[in-house]
Design an enzyme around this catalytic site. Structure first.
Site, PDB file in Angstrom:
ATOM      1  N   ARG A 112      -6.999  -0.570  17.735  1.00  0.00           N
ATOM      2  CA  ARG A 112      -7.548  -0.336  16.399  1.00  0.00           C
ATOM      3  C   ARG A 112      -8.503  -1.502  16.164  1.00  0.00           C
ATOM      4  O   ARG A 112      -9.460  -1.647  16.905  1.00  0.00           O
ATOM      5  CB  ARG A 112      -6.448  -0.196  15.341  1.00  0.00           C
ATOM      6  CG  ARG A 112      -6.961   0.511  14.081  1.00  0.00           C
ATOM      7  CD  ARG A 112      -5.881   0.777  13.038  1.00  0.00           C
ATOM      8  NE  ARG A 112      -5.559  -0.410  12.266  1.00  0.00           N
ATOM      9  CZ  ARG A 112      -4.673  -0.415  11.262  1.00  0.00           C
ATOM     10  NH1 ARG A 112      -4.029   0.680  10.941  1.00  0.00           N
ATOM     11  NH2 ARG A 112      -4.413  -1.519  10.598  1.00  0.00           N
ATOM     12  N   LYS A 138       0.814  -1.227   0.000  1.00  0.00           N
ATOM     13  CA  LYS A 138       0.000   0.000   0.000  1.00  0.00           C
ATOM     14  C   LYS A 138       0.846   1.275   0.000  1.00  0.00           C
ATOM     15  O   LYS A 138       0.360   2.318  -0.428  1.00  0.00           O
ATOM     16  CB  LYS A 138      -0.959  -0.003   1.190  1.00  0.00           C
ATOM     17  CG  LYS A 138      -0.288   0.092   2.535  1.00  0.00           C
ATOM     18  CD  LYS A 138      -1.282  -0.132   3.667  1.00  0.00           C
ATOM     19  CE  LYS A 138      -0.623   0.053   5.004  1.00  0.00           C
ATOM     20  NZ  LYS A 138      -1.307  -0.666   6.090  1.00  0.00           N
TER      21      LYS A 138
END
Ligand SMILES: *Cc1c(COP(=O)(O)O)cnc(C)c1O
Length: 358
Positions: free
Chosen positions: A128, A35
């Site tokens: 998260r 990414k």
């Protein structure tokens, strides 16, 4: 075309080889995370050439670009339920924490005649994604058993992202314990006990990686050559596989302190100036629209970055070793954030460079 980003694919192949070697010693199979460079297929191919067989990305659009490469694909961000169909189509493996999504993936996999592999995410304290409660985890695993087109292939965790929690023997130990409990329960072994990202790499450098971790999802360490728990360089890596090249559009002697009353700069900050007298300055045609506020560093000896606005970067070249002219190109090394922003920007062209490594 300038400004451009130069990507040294041979350096990335080298870095991938080094990470492969390092992980192999611990029985870890790495997944290379793409990414940071928008999963440009030729760049991902250079990493596969270094011996990494799994490519991972947060975005399904990126995995779609990688489908012709000889590697398994892993979706890192929890799937959007609205994308279940594309997730099953372009990702062999996905990271998950919601049963509702898993049911949708199962249905999509059933329609496509596939088995979709899933890793359940455990939150070890970074806060998260991931399941925090053991009972909930065990209940979810029982439900997954009834999903015929879903195959549970592992447990994973993500650290040092939201809460900046550093992976260690204690939190990763808990992941390994949970995985072993599940393996016993299911009567089969899990392929992936996925112990985090580049912030877990330091545990291998310090020879402290707990036994039982079998996978890491590694972006930054391969792309930048650094580990991300403490920001240290990994030895024998390339740290400049990604470079920004920008072109000079003005060279002039100017004072170091602006003339007039000081208000706000282009981004609402109040700048402070030290008077160093007259200095030779250059403007290069690149700016915060391209790399946001992420740091870049000029490679050219004796050149200092004074600052940037949206489209201009101002340099002090008074003490530069080289002589520069209008149209001269200057090179910069990048932080992870700058690489991400630059490869995403439509204003930056990409040039793949290979060879030239002695
Ligand atoms: C981005 C990401 C990674 C890779 O992180 P690096 O620090 O670049 O190694 C790994 N896992 C997940 C879930 C991610 O989102």
């Amino acid at each position: 075309m300038n400004p451009r980003i130069e990507i040294h694919t041979d350096k990335l192949t080298h870095n991938a080889k080094q990470i492969s070697k390092m992980t192999q010693g611990y029985g870890i199979t790495p997944a290379a995370v793409t990414k940071g460079f928008c999963a440009i297929p030729q760049v991902a191919a250079a990493i596969v050439e270094g011996g990494i067989g799994i490519l991972a990305d947060s975005r399904i659009e990126n995995l779609k670009k990688l489908r012709t490469l000889n590697a398994r694909t892993m979706l890192l961000r929890l799937p959007m339920i609205s994308q279940a169909e594309t997730v099953v189509k372009y990702a062999n493996i996905s990271l998950n924490s919601e049963i509702k999504t898993l049911k949708a993936l199962n249905e999509a996999a059933n329609i496509q005649g596939r088995t979709h592999q899933v890793i359940l995410m455990i939150d070890l304290g970074d806060l998260r994604e991931g399941i925090m409660d053991d009972f909930e985890l065990m209940a979810m695993i029982r439900q997954i058993k009834s999903l015929k087109n879903i195959s549970l292939v592992g447990l994973g965790t993500n650290l040092t992202c939201f809460g900046a929690v550093i992976p260690d023997e204690k939190n990763l130990g808990r992941l390994i314990d949970l995985a072993q409990k599940i393996e016993k329960d299911m009567g089969q072994s899990l392929e992936f006990i996925s112990g985090g990202n580049s912030s877990s790499v330091y545990l291998m450098m310090e020879k402290r990686m707990p036994k039982g971790i079998t996978n890491l999802r590694i972006g930054e360490s391969i792309l930048m050559g650094t580990e991300s728990a403490y920001g240290k360089k990994i030895p024998d890596m390339h740290y400049d596989a990604f470079q920004l090249v920008a072109e000079i559009v003005e060279i002039r002697e100017k004072p170091t302190v602006p003339i007039g009353q000081i208000g706000m700069d282009a981004f609402g900050g109040k700048p402070i100036f030290e008077d160093k007298g007259m200095r030779k300055r250059a403007i290069v045609a690149v700016g915060k629209q391209d790399f946001a506020t992420h740091p870049v560093k000029c490679i050219e000896p004796g050149v200092d970055i004074l600052g940037s606005s949206s489209d201009h970067m101002i340099l002090d070249i008074t003490d530069a070793e080289k002589k520069y002219f209008i149209g001269s190109e200057l090179k910069f090394t990048l932080s992870y954030g700058a690489m991400l922003a630059l490869t995403t920007s439509p204003y930056i062209s990409t040039q793949l460079v290979s060879g030239g490594l002695g």
